[in-house]
Scaffold this active site. Structure first.
Site, PDB file in Angstrom:
ATOM      1  N   THR A  35      -8.738   6.181  -1.022  1.00  0.00           N
ATOM      2  CA  THR A  35     -10.267   5.471  -1.330  1.00  0.00           C
ATOM      3  C   THR A  35     -11.244   6.711  -0.871  1.00  0.00           C
ATOM      4  O   THR A  35     -12.376   6.780  -1.550  1.00  0.00           O
ATOM      5  CB  THR A  35     -10.557   4.370  -0.602  1.00  0.00           C
TER       6      THR A  35
ATOM      7  N   LYS B  90       0.597  13.861   2.422  1.00  0.00           N
ATOM      8  CA  LYS B  90      -0.856  14.511   1.964  1.00  0.00           C
ATOM      9  C   LYS B  90      -1.029  16.003   1.780  1.00  0.00           C
ATOM     10  O   LYS B  90      -2.021  16.445   1.335  1.00  0.00           O
ATOM     11  CB  LYS B  90      -1.819  13.650   2.956  1.00  0.00           C
TER      12      LYS B  90
ATOM     13  N   LYS C 191      -8.794  13.200   5.803  1.00  0.00           N
ATOM     14  CA  LYS C 191      -7.747  12.115   5.618  1.00  0.00           C
ATOM     15  C   LYS C 191      -6.882  12.084   6.671  1.00  0.00           C
ATOM     16  O   LYS C 191      -6.765  12.958   7.513  1.00  0.00           O
ATOM     17  CB  LYS C 191      -6.957  12.268   4.184  1.00  0.00           C
ATOM     18  N   ARG C 192      -6.082  11.022   7.042  1.00  0.00           N
ATOM     19  CA  ARG C 192      -5.065  10.802   8.004  1.00  0.00           C
ATOM     20  C   ARG C 192      -4.134  12.063   7.733  1.00  0.00           C
ATOM     21  O   ARG C 192      -3.722  12.567   6.584  1.00  0.00           O
ATOM     22  CB  ARG C 192      -4.546   9.338   7.420  1.00  0.00           C
TER      23      ARG C 192
ATOM     24  N   LYS D 239     -14.916   7.964  -2.765  1.00  0.00           N
ATOM     25  CA  LYS D 239     -16.046   8.107  -2.131  1.00  0.00           C
ATOM     26  C   LYS D 239     -16.872   9.549  -2.526  1.00  0.00           C
ATOM     27  O   LYS D 239     -17.930   9.587  -2.708  1.00  0.00           O
ATOM     28  CB  LYS D 239     -15.886   7.910  -0.757  1.00  0.00           C
TER      29      LYS D 239
ATOM     30  N   HIS E 151       0.837  -1.266  -0.034  1.00  0.00           N
ATOM     31  CA  HIS E 151      -0.113  -0.079   0.236  1.00  0.00           C
ATOM     32  C   HIS E 151       0.913   1.210   0.175  1.00  0.00           C
ATOM     33  O   HIS E 151       0.250   2.296   0.282  1.00  0.00           O
ATOM     34  CB  HIS E 151      -0.995   0.170   1.481  1.00  0.00           C
TER      35      HIS E 151
END
Length: 826
Positions: free
Chosen positions: A666, A564, A558-559, A670, A366
């Site tokens: 993901t 990110k 998100k985390r 969504k 991942h």
């Protein structure tokens, strides 16, 4: 001998029968009456009543699988982010209306019971949510499967904010019990740690050994039901809870008044399953993580072997009946453990056992970040799992012999590919172990899979190109459209004529025929607006901040991680704030920026980014000059149910990671599925989303992955960007000067120094491109007809991102398993 069929108690189907089932369960299962029942009693009773309908299907699933003796998929994962169970199981049993009517007849509010429906604390983010989606799709597609995980007592943590800083609180999700769970204490497995190994005298190869653990714990299983949608199949996820051995309690010490010492061993044992991802900034936390991982694989493999031996006796058929998917490196110890069980406990010779092991495992990677590929110090691994260390050395010796044979005279390649890292510290490389011990290795998006083979695992892909492939992630439309967005789901069903699209998501493309229909566009806008009103109400209740539902809902959930690039989003917010302050009459839409996400307890930089976001929000939200123009909120305790509230209300989806760093994502799927328009880089699944929804329906900015590499090779100097862009400099200087921290110039100094000195994730390099793209998105937002069309087309063209398609890809390309339909009851 055939398995006897269970005598099933048929749950009632009429309203009167359903109501009577509730009353019976209240009396016989909860031991109380309607007159004295609490809200918790009512919740548990309704849950048990609905669960009974799944138990019926589960029993028939077990019979069908027993009679067929098919190949099973066993999915090993450290996380399963299952989400709330009550609404899902009402939908999957067709009891939603029955439940509401029956409870109304009993004067019980169905909505009040939602507050009791705690989310199982078994996952954190995308890894766990993906695992849950895949389990649900496995059941929906009638694939025999079992998920294996750990039953964390406190999950990750509940996130709160104190003065803008993240504070972790225990998530006691089972405080009132879990009615969806079945305990199985008689299936406990003994798990060993520490100790020593002894040679086995009758083994001429010298490769078999006897492990004498110095400490044991018991893995006690329970399971939760995983129903498929519109099918009879119900699979399970089996969860292991650490229990102390019977000898762990010292009665003598207790009687002597030394109660803490009396239970010391018991506490140490049961710590293993207390929390998800113990803080690994300490030696205690690191060892606890390794213990967790070994308990998961040890208990699960013994259970898998037990299931296999129930109908099969030939070990050579094991890979024909069993495929084990390793969800990242957390369960990679399973490779060494299966080899140990086959050689040491079942008496197979080494080569025979290794052939079986290598044909049983498949590995999902991942990440592309080399630092995220898990390793363990040799000294810790050897002390905790001495026999496994011997097995890893033996695997490595034979593997490196193969590498030397294929690439003679290339010692550097051996060093890179070895299961043992030598410098700067000797460590076991878990990703290398997973690749060597698996027959297939897959990435989770087209770009990530390509880069995995070209960079992160290049040597292995050159050695075994046939092992490497791509399976793009997906999400289940049942939870993330039907349950999360019932208004949009109802609109889709009304236009398509039935709910068949829920198991054939490609049918969403039929919505394209209505893009030009003003009536449909108006209905679509109304759905989005009402979802935004619901989210605005939640924001007010959770944060005290009033936001305008007519504003652009700009969402980044998100985390928390530097790659990110929540920092890039913060710089955009600061720049937007400066622009409004400098020119209050500037023509720009009102914007609400919504953050959510957790930082790992030991990830201090990520926690400081959270503090910065909250500090900027405090200044922006209390400044009358920007009232009704810009609001910033950070919603605490991001989880599946909060995601299900945010995603349907989002207008703009922030997917702005540095290209080449995000595996897939993901959340992006969504959000796009629910009509949010993505602003993002060419990273992870963004590429595939853009390809499918159309470049004109996606806001693209930033460097591509190859451009990132080229810039770093040339030499990236972030201070040049800082000095060359007045708005970037103003934003950084404002943060540095204490403008968002009550004059404290030290609180964010580490963040700013890191950006100016290294900026590993090229925030400054992408800043101007990002701002220009945001300006373009704002101008499009002002054209409501165009934005609505973009939003509709995002929904209509995202059918590919169903987890059903993901599972079909796994079944056909990697697992080679077939469905086993479960007959409906006569």
């Amino acid at each position: 001998m055939s398995s006897p069929r269970p005598l099933l108690r048929r749950p009632g189907k009429t309203l009167d029968e359903f109501t009577q089932d509730i009353v019976d369960n209240l009396y016989y299962q909860r031991g109380t009456t309607i007159e004295s029942a609490s809200t918790i009693d009512a919740y548990h009773t309704l849950a048990i009543t609905i669960r009974d309908r799944l138990v019926d299907r589960r029993a028939r699933t077990a019979v069908a699988n027993y009679e067929t003796n098919p190949k099973f998929v066993y999915y090993l994962s450290a996380e399963f982010m299952l989400g709330r169970q009550l609404p899902q199981n009402e939908l999957y049993t067709g009891t939603l209306d029955l439940a509401r009517q029956a409870l109304a007849n009993l004067s019980v509010s169905r909505d009040k019971l939602d507050t009791c429906d705690a989310e199982p604390g078994l996952g954190n983010g995308g890894l766990g949510r993906l695992a849950a989606c895949l389990l649900e799709s496995l059941a929906t597609l009638d694939i025999p499967a079992v998920g294996y995980g750990i039953r964390y007592e406190f999950g990750l943590f509940k996130q709160e904010f104190e003065d803008g800083w993240q504070v972790e609180r225990p998530d006691d999700w089972t405080f009132y019990g879990n009615p969806w769970e079945f305990q199985a204490p008689d299936d406990r497995q003994v798990v060993g740690f520490y100790g020593h190994t002894e040679p086995v005298g009758d083994d001429p190869s010298g490769l078999r050994a006897r492990w004498v653990p110095g400490e044991t714990v018991r893995g006690e299983p329970s399971h939760m039901l995983v129903p498929g949608y519109d099918t009879e199949t119900v699979n399970i996820v089996r969860l292991w809870n650490a229990r102390a051995s019977r000898e762990s309690f010292d009665l003598g010490l207790f009687d002597a008044g030394r109660s803490a010492e009396a239970v010391e061993n018991q506490v140490r044992s049961e710590n293993i399953s207390k929390v998800l991802y113990p803080n690994d900034s300490t030696e205690f936390g690191r060892e606890l993580r390794l213990k967790q991982q070994y308990m998961l694989v040890s208990c699960s493999l013994r259970d898998i072997i037990r299931r296999f031996r129930f109908r099969n006796s030939d070990w050579d058929s094991f890979p024909d009946k069993v495929v084990i998917q390793l969800n990242d490196t957390h369960p990679a110890l399973a490779v060494a453990e299966l080899q140990r069980l086959l050689v040491d406990e079942h008496g197979l010779d080494w080569d025979h056992a290794w052939s079986i092991t290598c044909r049983t495992f498949a590995y999902t990677c991942h990440t592309l970040l080399p630092e995220a590929l898990e390793t363990w110090p040799i000294w810790m691994f050897e002390r905790l799992l001495p026999r496994h260390m011997e097995i890893v050395y033996a695997i490595n010796q034979r593997f490196l012999d193969e590498v030397r044979g294929r690439y003679p005279g290339d010692p550097a390649r051996n060093t890179r590919m070895s299961l043992i890292q030598e410098d700067p510290e000797r460590r076991v490389r878990m990703a290398n172990l997973a690749v060597v011990g698996s027959f297939a290795v897959n990435g989770v998006a087209e770009l990530q899979s390509r880069l995995l083979a070209e960079t992160t695992l290049r040597d292995f892909a050159e050695l075994w190109p046939e092992k490497f492939r791509n399976v793009t992630n997906g999400v289940t439309p049942r939870r993330f459209l039907r349950l999360a967005n019932p208004r949009l789901s109802a609109l889709v069903t009304a236009r398509l004529g039935d709910e068949g699209w829920l198991t054939d998501l490609d049918r969403l493309s039929e919505l394209e025929a209505f893009v030009g229909d003003e009536g449909f566009r108006a209905e679509y806008r109304d759905v989005k607006q009402r979802n935004k009103e619901d989210l605005a109400a939640h924001i007010l209740a959770a944060t005290g901040v009033t936001v305008d539902p007519d504003s652009l809902f700009d969402v980044m959930v998100k985390r928390l991680h530097e790659y990110k690039r929540q920092l890039l989003k913060v710089l955009h917010v600061v720049t937007a704030y400066h622009r409004i302050k400098a020119n209050p009459d500037v023509h720009a839409p009102s914007r609400t920026v919504i953050f959510a996400g957790k930082a790992a307890p030991g990830y201090h930089t990520a926690k400081r980014i959270i503090k910065l976001i909250n500090s900027v929000a405090e200044v922006v939200n209390t400044d009358p000059d920007v009232a009704h123009r810009l609001k910033v909120v950070f919603l605490p305790d991001y989880r599946s149910s909060l995601s299900e509230l945010i995603v349907p209300a989002a207008d703009l989806s922030e997917q702005i990671s540095l290209a080449g760093k995000e595996a897939s994502g993901t959340g992006n799927m969504k959000l796009a599925l629910n009509g949010a328009v993505t602003i993002g880089t060419l990273d992870g699944a963004n590429i595939e989303i853009r390809d499918r929804v159309g470049a004109e329906n996606f806001f693209l900015f930033g460097l591509a992955a190859d451009e990132v590499v080229a810039l770093k090779e040339r030499g990236y100097t972030p201070r040049d960007y800082y000095e060359g862009d007045t708005e970037l400099k103003a934003a950084i200087d404002a943060i540095s000067s204490g403008a968002f921290s009550n004059g404290d110039t030290g609180v964010f100094r580490e963040l700013i120094d890191s950006l100016l000195d290294s900026d590993e994730y090229l925030v400054f390099a992408d800043y101007r491109s990002y701002l220009d793209c945001q300006d373009h998105a704002a101008s499009v937002w002002l054209d409501h007809q165009r934005w609505t069309q973009m939003s509709i087309l995002n929904t209509a063209r995202c059918g590919f991102f169903s987890s059903d398609r993901t599972i079909r890809d796994y079944c056909q390309g990697i697992w080679h398993v077939d469905p086993v339909p479960v007959p409906a009851p006569e």
